[in-house]
Design a protein around this motif. Structure first.
Motif, PDB file in Angstrom:
ATOM      1  N   PHE A   1     -14.515  16.606 -15.003  1.00  0.00           N
ATOM      2  CA  PHE A   1     -14.261  17.871 -14.312  1.00  0.00           C
ATOM      3  C   PHE A   1     -14.677  19.029 -15.201  1.00  0.00           C
TER       4      PHE A   1
ATOM      5  N   LEU B   1      -8.571  26.762 -16.198  1.00  0.00           N
ATOM      6  CA  LEU B   1      -8.675  25.312 -16.281  1.00  0.00           C
ATOM      7  C   LEU B   1      -9.666  24.914 -17.375  1.00  0.00           C
TER       8      LEU B   1
ATOM      9  N   VAL C   1     -12.023  18.478 -18.148  1.00  0.00           N
ATOM     10  CA  VAL C   1     -11.277  17.225 -18.289  1.00  0.00           C
ATOM     11  C   VAL C   1     -12.299  16.098 -18.185  1.00  0.00           C
TER      12      VAL C   1
ATOM     13  N   THR D   1     -11.252  12.111 -14.856  1.00  0.00           N
ATOM     14  CA  THR D   1     -10.410  12.423 -13.711  1.00  0.00           C
ATOM     15  C   THR D   1     -10.677  11.405 -12.606  1.00  0.00           C
TER      16      THR D   1
ATOM     17  N   GLU E   1      -6.773  20.601  -6.757  1.00  0.00           N
ATOM     18  CA  GLU E   1      -8.130  21.090  -7.030  1.00  0.00           C
ATOM     19  C   GLU E   1      -9.054  20.535  -5.950  1.00  0.00           C
TER      20      GLU E   1
ATOM     21  N   LEU F   1      -6.576  16.073 -11.872  1.00  0.00           N
ATOM     22  CA  LEU F   1      -6.798  16.412 -13.274  1.00  0.00           C
ATOM     23  C   LEU F   1      -5.877  15.638 -14.206  1.00  0.00           C
ATOM     24  N   ARG F   2      -4.792  15.099 -13.662  1.00  0.00           N
ATOM     25  CA  ARG F   2      -3.863  14.259 -14.436  1.00  0.00           C
ATOM     26  C   ARG F   2      -3.780  12.888 -13.756  1.00  0.00           C
TER      27      ARG F   2
END
Length: 143
Positions: free
Chosen positions: A32, A44, A47, A50, A79, A93-94
């Motif tokens: 990301f 942001l 990352v 993802t 997102e 994202l997590r």
């Protein structure tokens, strides 16, 4: 002096904010990079690992003040970007918070999954929706 006759203004028809049905879901691992912003820097950070969900719907997601959310079980994936009016990319994202087998449900930001803010027939909508479940993409170490 007022020219108000004391009668209530006729109520117009409420906007239809029902979310479309999900027709297809695919997941993939993706890096990301925050989208560039014209007037400010994104809060942001990039990352590297993802989970990206490509969602195909039976119609467009209505434009409104609330953002669409893909709930993976109780985990909101906020997102989102639109490829066109029926294909949307949601990026987790997590991804460690995603659980295999969790149901995938479209909702609105701040809304509990499976309820409707503007519709009295939320139960009928959710009953008619086929249930898709999260399956971690190949090579993903989460869930």
């Amino acid at each position: 002096m007022s020219n108000d006759p004391g009668q209530r203004e006729a109520r117009g028809r409420r906007p239809d904010h029902r979310l479309p049905r999900i027709l297809r879901v695919s997941t993939t691992r993706a890096a990301f990079d925050p989208p560039p912003r014209r007037n400010f820097d994104s809060a942001l950070a990039p990352v590297p690992d993802t989970v990206e969900f490509l969602i195909e719907t039976d119609g467009p997601i209505p434009v409104r003040a609330l953002s669409p959310v893909l709930y993976v079980g109780d985990t909101p994936v906020t997102e989102v970007s639109a490829d066109d009016d029926r294909h949307y990319r949601f990026v987790a994202l997590r991804p460690a918070s995603l659980r295999d087998g969790a149901p995938l449900v479209l909702g609105w930001s701040g809304q509990t999954p499976g309820t409707a803010l503007d519709s009295d027939d939320a139960a009928a909508e959710s009953d008619a929706q086929e249930t898709f479940r999260f399956e971690a993409p190949d090579g993903f170490g989460g869930g």
